[in-house]
Motif scaffolding. Structure first.
Motif, PDB file in Angstrom:
ATOM      1  N   PHE A   1     -84.456 -10.671 -35.938  1.00 10.17           N
ATOM      2  CA  PHE A   1     -83.110 -11.059 -35.547  1.00 10.17           C
ATOM      3  C   PHE A   1     -83.171 -12.232 -34.566  1.00 10.17           C
ATOM      4  CE2 PHE A   1     -81.057  -6.562 -36.195  1.00 10.17           C
ATOM      5  CZ  PHE A   1     -81.216  -6.706 -37.555  1.00 10.17           C
ATOM      6  N   ASP A   2     -84.043 -13.169 -34.834  1.00 11.27           N
ATOM      7  CA  ASP A   2     -84.258 -14.289 -33.923  1.00 11.27           C
ATOM      8  C   ASP A   2     -83.326 -15.463 -34.191  1.00 11.27           C
ATOM      9  OD1 ASP A   2     -85.963 -14.271 -36.319  1.00 11.27           O
ATOM     10  OD2 ASP A   2     -86.596 -16.256 -35.652  1.00 11.27           O
TER      11      ASP A   2
ATOM     12  N   GLU B   1     -91.199 -20.112 -47.206  1.00 14.97           N
ATOM     13  CA  GLU B   1     -91.748 -20.991 -46.158  1.00 14.97           C
ATOM     14  C   GLU B   1     -90.966 -20.831 -44.863  1.00 14.97           C
ATOM     15  OE1 GLU B   1     -94.552 -22.857 -46.059  1.00 14.97           O
ATOM     16  OE2 GLU B   1     -94.950 -21.774 -47.923  1.00 14.97           O
ATOM     17  N   LYS B   2     -89.648 -20.713 -44.970  1.00 16.85           N
ATOM     18  CA  LYS B   2     -88.836 -20.546 -43.766  1.00 16.85           C
ATOM     19  C   LYS B   2     -89.231 -19.284 -42.998  1.00 16.85           C
ATOM     20  CE  LYS B   2     -84.381 -22.649 -45.234  1.00 16.85           C
ATOM     21  NZ  LYS B   2     -83.883 -23.382 -44.073  1.00 16.85           N
ATOM     22  N   ILE B   3     -89.318 -18.149 -43.718  1.00 19.79           N
ATOM     23  CA  ILE B   3     -89.548 -16.894 -43.002  1.00 19.79           C
ATOM     24  C   ILE B   3     -91.001 -16.733 -42.576  1.00 19.79           C
ATOM     25  CG2 ILE B   3     -87.574 -15.747 -44.049  1.00 19.79           C
ATOM     26  CD1 ILE B   3     -89.563 -14.170 -45.806  1.00 19.79           C
TER      27      ILE B   3
ATOM     28  N   ARG C   1     -91.545 -18.607 -39.320  1.00 18.92           N
ATOM     29  CA  ARG C   1     -91.012 -17.858 -38.178  1.00 18.92           C
ATOM     30  C   ARG C   1     -91.830 -16.610 -37.912  1.00 18.92           C
ATOM     31  NH1 ARG C   1     -85.232 -17.209 -40.238  1.00 18.92           N
ATOM     32  NH2 ARG C   1     -85.256 -15.402 -38.850  1.00 18.92           N
ATOM     33  N   PHE C   2     -92.282 -15.942 -38.977  1.00 16.80           N
ATOM     34  CA  PHE C   2     -93.104 -14.745 -38.813  1.00 16.80           C
ATOM     35  C   PHE C   2     -94.369 -15.075 -38.012  1.00 16.80           C
ATOM     36  CE2 PHE C   2     -96.498 -11.871 -40.111  1.00 16.80           C
ATOM     37  CZ  PHE C   2     -95.887 -10.629 -39.980  1.00 16.80           C
ATOM     38  N   GLU C   3     -95.030 -16.162 -38.372  1.00 15.58           N
ATOM     39  CA  GLU C   3     -96.259 -16.556 -37.662  1.00 15.58           C
ATOM     40  C   GLU C   3     -95.969 -16.848 -36.196  1.00 15.58           C
ATOM     41  OE1 GLU C   3     -99.229 -18.479 -40.980  1.00 15.58           O
ATOM     42  OE2 GLU C   3     -97.744 -19.827 -40.092  1.00 15.58           O
ATOM     43  N   LYS C   4     -94.867 -17.531 -35.940  1.00 17.13           N
ATOM     44  CA  LYS C   4     -94.526 -17.891 -34.564  1.00 17.13           C
ATOM     45  C   LYS C   4     -94.185 -16.652 -33.732  1.00 17.13           C
ATOM     46  CE  LYS C   4     -91.290 -20.713 -31.876  1.00 17.13           C
ATOM     47  NZ  LYS C   4     -90.116 -21.638 -31.952  1.00 17.13           N
ATOM     48  N   LEU C   5     -93.369 -15.768 -34.300  1.00 17.04           N
ATOM     49  CA  LEU C   5     -92.897 -14.603 -33.549  1.00 17.04           C
ATOM     50  C   LEU C   5     -93.981 -13.544 -33.348  1.00 17.04           C
ATOM     51  CD1 LEU C   5     -89.413 -14.335 -35.243  1.00 17.04           C
ATOM     52  CD2 LEU C   5     -89.798 -14.812 -32.816  1.00 17.04           C
ATOM     53  N   THR C   6     -94.942 -13.474 -34.266  1.00 18.11           N
ATOM     54  CA  THR C   6     -96.023 -12.493 -34.118  1.00 18.11           C
ATOM     55  C   THR C   6     -97.299 -13.134 -33.574  1.00 18.11           C
ATOM     56  OG1 THR C   6     -96.765 -12.772 -36.411  1.00 18.11           O
ATOM     57  CG2 THR C   6     -95.104 -11.070 -35.976  1.00 18.11           C
ATOM     58  N   ASN C   7     -97.215 -14.440 -33.318  1.00 20.38           N
ATOM     59  CA  ASN C   7     -98.306 -15.170 -32.655  1.00 20.38           C
ATOM     60  C   ASN C   7     -99.630 -15.088 -33.410  1.00 20.38           C
ATOM     61  OD1 ASN C   7     -99.362 -16.784 -30.584  1.00 20.38           O
ATOM     62  ND2 ASN C   7    -100.102 -15.001 -29.441  1.00 20.38           N
ATOM     63  N   GLN C   8     -99.577 -15.492 -34.698  1.00 21.52           N
ATOM     64  CA  GLN C   8    -100.796 -15.470 -35.506  1.00 21.52           C
ATOM     65  C   GLN C   8    -100.600 -16.314 -36.765  1.00 21.52           C
ATOM     66  OE1 GLN C   8    -101.328 -11.420 -37.306  1.00 21.52           O
ATOM     67  NE2 GLN C   8     -99.185 -11.172 -36.705  1.00 21.52           N
TER      68      GLN C   8
ATOM     69  N   TYR D   1     -89.377   1.504 -35.692  1.00 23.56           N
ATOM     70  CA  TYR D   1     -89.402   0.099 -36.103  1.00 23.56           C
ATOM     71  C   TYR D   1     -89.408  -0.806 -34.877  1.00 23.56           C
ATOM     72  CZ  TYR D   1     -84.250   0.634 -35.553  1.00 23.56           C
ATOM     73  OH  TYR D   1     -82.998   0.914 -35.097  1.00 23.56           O
ATOM     74  N   LYS D   2     -89.633  -2.080 -35.137  1.00 21.60           N
ATOM     75  CA  LYS D   2     -89.686  -3.093 -34.092  1.00 21.60           C
ATOM     76  C   LYS D   2     -88.698  -4.200 -34.436  1.00 21.60           C
ATOM     77  CE  LYS D   2     -93.174  -5.847 -31.570  1.00 21.60           C
ATOM     78  NZ  LYS D   2     -94.640  -6.143 -31.506  1.00 21.60           N
ATOM     79  N   VAL D   3     -87.986  -4.696 -33.416  1.00 19.02           N
ATOM     80  CA  VAL D   3     -87.004  -5.759 -33.631  1.00 19.02           C
ATOM     81  C   VAL D   3     -87.428  -6.992 -32.842  1.00 19.02           C
ATOM     82  CG1 VAL D   3     -84.563  -6.362 -33.635  1.00 19.02           C
ATOM     83  CG2 VAL D   3     -85.244  -3.955 -33.754  1.00 19.02           C
ATOM     84  N   PHE D   4     -87.540  -8.106 -33.558  1.00 20.46           N
ATOM     85  CA  PHE D   4     -87.922  -9.374 -32.938  1.00 20.46           C
ATOM     86  C   PHE D   4     -86.677 -10.223 -32.696  1.00 20.46           C
ATOM     87  CE2 PHE D   4     -91.682  -7.917 -35.085  1.00 20.46           C
ATOM     88  CZ  PHE D   4     -92.757  -8.336 -34.300  1.00 20.46           C
ATOM     89  N   PHE D   5     -86.606 -10.799 -31.485  1.00 17.89           N
ATOM     90  CA  PHE D   5     -85.498 -11.682 -31.135  1.00 17.89           C
ATOM     91  C   PHE D   5     -86.051 -13.073 -30.795  1.00 17.89           C
ATOM     92  CE2 PHE D   5     -84.238  -7.343 -30.022  1.00 17.89           C
ATOM     93  CZ  PHE D   5     -83.060  -7.228 -30.750  1.00 17.89           C
ATOM     94  N   GLU D   6     -85.164 -13.979 -30.422  1.00 20.69           N
ATOM     95  CA  GLU D   6     -85.611 -15.343 -30.118  1.00 20.69           C
ATOM     96  C   GLU D   6     -86.468 -15.378 -28.856  1.00 20.69           C
ATOM     97  OE1 GLU D   6     -82.177 -17.790 -29.534  1.00 20.69           O
ATOM     98  OE2 GLU D   6     -81.086 -16.182 -28.549  1.00 20.69           O
ATOM     99  N   ALA D   7     -87.208 -16.460 -28.738  1.00 24.32           N
ATOM    100  CA  ALA D   7     -88.062 -16.705 -27.571  1.00 24.32           C
ATOM    101  C   ALA D   7     -89.142 -15.637 -27.402  1.00 24.32           C
ATOM    102  CB  ALA D   7     -87.219 -16.802 -26.299  1.00 24.32           C
ATOM    103  N   GLY D   8     -89.577 -15.051 -28.491  1.00 24.76           N
ATOM    104  CA  GLY D   8     -90.688 -14.114 -28.442  1.00 24.76           C
ATOM    105  C   GLY D   8     -90.342 -12.735 -27.925  1.00 24.76           C
ATOM    106  N   LYS D   9     -89.060 -12.463 -27.675  1.00 24.16           N
ATOM    107  CA  LYS D   9     -88.631 -11.158 -27.178  1.00 24.16           C
ATOM    108  C   LYS D   9     -88.645 -10.136 -28.312  1.00 24.16           C
ATOM    109  CE  LYS D   9     -86.458  -8.159 -24.484  1.00 24.16           C
ATOM    110  NZ  LYS D   9     -87.088  -7.557 -23.293  1.00 24.16           N
ATOM    111  N   SER D  10     -89.043  -8.906 -28.009  1.00 24.51           N
ATOM    112  CA  SER D  10     -88.981  -7.827 -29.007  1.00 24.51           C
ATOM    113  C   SER D  10     -88.661  -6.509 -28.324  1.00 24.51           C
ATOM    114  CB  SER D  10     -90.303  -7.718 -29.777  1.00 24.51           C
ATOM    115  OG  SER D  10     -91.341  -7.261 -28.947  1.00 24.51           O
ATOM    116  N   ILE D  11     -88.040  -5.624 -29.080  1.00 25.53           N
ATOM    117  CA  ILE D  11     -87.742  -4.272 -28.602  1.00 25.53           C
ATOM    118  C   ILE D  11     -88.239  -3.293 -29.651  1.00 25.53           C
ATOM    119  CG2 ILE D  11     -85.933  -2.611 -28.017  1.00 25.53           C
ATOM    120  CD1 ILE D  11     -84.230  -4.936 -27.021  1.00 25.53           C
TER     121      ILE D  11
END
Length: 488
Positions: free
Chosen positions: A325-326, A390-392, A395-402, A88-98
């Motif tokens: 987890f952003d 709408e909230k998620i 954020r999904f669009e912003k964090l995955t850049n699309q 799996y992939k974990v997204f954090f704030e400021a575009g960080k992911s692990i």
């Protein structure tokens, strides 16, 4: 003549119990209120897309193997299993992911990149978690919760301190990086409680995560349900759908029948695999073990707001499983457990089985399953559901850049009201009763009624607890108790 067993509900625990009892020579019938078997593990199929409506993580493959092995079968006899790479992939704030990969060695490297020196600490933590797993899954959880003595073994005596410490305390003592802390605290959320309320011993979930990996049955989790139905039918179990049980009838302290759509069905033994609280409401008050005050005081696992979304394009920058987890983890946890309300900024989870399984979406499309954990019992309206989508999705669009909104073909939701309507779930909870220290093993609602002879219970509100592997185990445990009480 074989004794008859009537089982209420057809989730994982009920199906497991049905097969064990049929194997032991009982005549078993399963009654499901919905049109489809599987309880929360039903599927939604629409316009060529397939969604698992409930459970979506396949962890602890050894528990599934052990279940099928009890019938001289293997998972591979029924479905194709694939280890996810990555898990799996974990997204954090400021575009960080692990990204959590498929081996411990790769995960150690990912931790070391995030926090120097953390890989050695993680190895020590996972070694302890593996030790706990071997004790818990190979021994303790296969005990029926009848007595506290079940917990006392030479192995558990050595671990006694871990029943009084907490996961949060252990993790935060060793790891300072906020992102790594959240990753290590994530697995116990499957147990339905905050890491700060979950005993240290439950670190075995971290070994289930990192050590055993994350798997996917081709076609979805419902393939496991179909496998269990096939197994049960081969053993002679009969299934009845659209068969809502209205009452459990008792005579002279003994369960004698169930009422289904106004018709009484005699039975030697009744096993309730539906929501425990609801199942007791099918009894006259004098035969109920637990009062409304009892249930109100218990810590329940979250409910969920779920979205099933068909996208007309492939989605970029995502994996099969994705955690977002952003936002503030603690604030969302407080909104679930401490002061229940709709969270201002929720964490959420998204899976796209079509990333690894092209049978679950049309070509060049993606199936999105989004989950927001919520406190059970909250107000549930279409307006709130839309607001949170709408909230998620923003954020999904912003964090995955699309941009993905304009590619939505359809969207269906499922929330508190639906859990109540479809599953008779107490306050609309999604996962059952949390595994806190005071709600573990013999401290959970009992598998066998203390007031009605011949009445038993199984599933996520009793032992061992929430989750699919524990449900399989619960079915085995209750069938063992029944066989002990009513040996043919």
């Amino acid at each position: 003549m074989s004794k008859t067993v009537s089982i209420i509900g057809s989730g994982f625990a009920s199906l497991a119990a049905a097969s064990y009892l049929a194997k032991d020579g009982y005549k078993v019938s399963v009654y499901e209120k919905n049109a489809d078997l599987g309880g929360r593990a039903r599927q939604l199929k629409k316009e060529g897309f397939t969604f698992d409506m409930g459970p979506s993580w396949y962890w602890m493959p050894d528990v599934f193997e052990r279940f099928f092995a009890d019938f001289n079968k293997a998972p591979s006899d029924y479905y194709k299993l694939e280890k996810l790479k990555p898990a799996y992939k974990v997204f954090f704030e400021a575009g960080k992911s692990i990204t959590i990969e498929d081996t411990l060695e790769k995960i150690y490297l990912a931790f070391e990149e995030e926090e120097k020196g953390s890989s050695k600490k993680l190895k020590k933590f996972i070694d302890q978690a593996q030790s706990n797993y071997n004790i818990a899954i190979k021994d303790l959880v296969y005990r029926p919760g009848v007595s506290p003595i079940e917990l006392i073994t030479p192995a558990t005596i050595k671990k006694i301190g871990q029943f009084f410490g907490t996961i949060a305390g252990d993790v935060r003592k060793e790891f300072k990086n906020k992102n790594l802390v959240q990753i290590l605290e994530f697995p116990v959320l499957f147990l339905g409680a905050k890491p700060s309320d979950t005993p240290s011993f439950y670190s075995f979930m971290n070994y289930a995560d990192f050590g055993l990996g994350t798997w996917h049955p081709q076609g979805g989790m419902n393939k496991v349900i179909q496998a269990m139905i096939s197994l049960a039918k081969s053993l002679g179990v009969e299934f009845f759908t659209n068969a809502s049980v209205e009452k459990i009838n008792v005579s002279k302290g003994k369960a004698e029948s169930i009422s289904v759509e106004g018709r009484k069905i005699p039975s030697d033994i009744i096993l309730a695999g539906a929501d425990y609280h609801h199942s007791e409401t099918l009894l006259e008050p004098k035969y109920r073990q637990y009062s409304e005050k009892y249930w109100a005081k218990k810590t329940f696992a979250p409910s969920s707001l779920l979205f099933y979304v068909g996208f007309s394009k492939k989605i970029d920058n995502i994996e099969h499983h994705n955690l977002f987890f952003d936002v503030d983890f603690e604030a969302h946890a407080q909104d679930i457990y401490d002061s229940p309300k709709w969270p201002n900024e929720p964490l959420f989870y998204a899976n796209f089985t079509s990333v690894t399984d092209n049978t679950t979406a049309p070509e060049n499309c993606e199936n999105g399953f989004f989950l927001i954990p919520l406190a059970p019992g909250l107000e549930d309206t279409e307006e709130l559901r839309e607001e949170y989508f709408e909230k998620i999705i923003t954020r999904f669009e912003k964090l995955t850049n699309q941009e993905v909104r304009k590619y939505v073909i359809f969207k269906e939701s499922f929330c508190v009201n639906d859990f109540i309507k479809d599953y008779n779930s107490y306050k609309g909870n999604a996962y059952g009763m949390a595994n806190t220290l005071l709600q573990t093993a013999f401290l959970r609602p009992k598998l066998m009624s203390s007031k009605v002879k011949g009445l038993f219970f199984t599933g996520q509100l009793t032992v061992p607890g929430p989750g699919v592997p524990p449900a399989l185990i619960s079915g085995k445990l209750v069938s063992g108790l029944i066989h002990k009480e009513f040996t043919i």
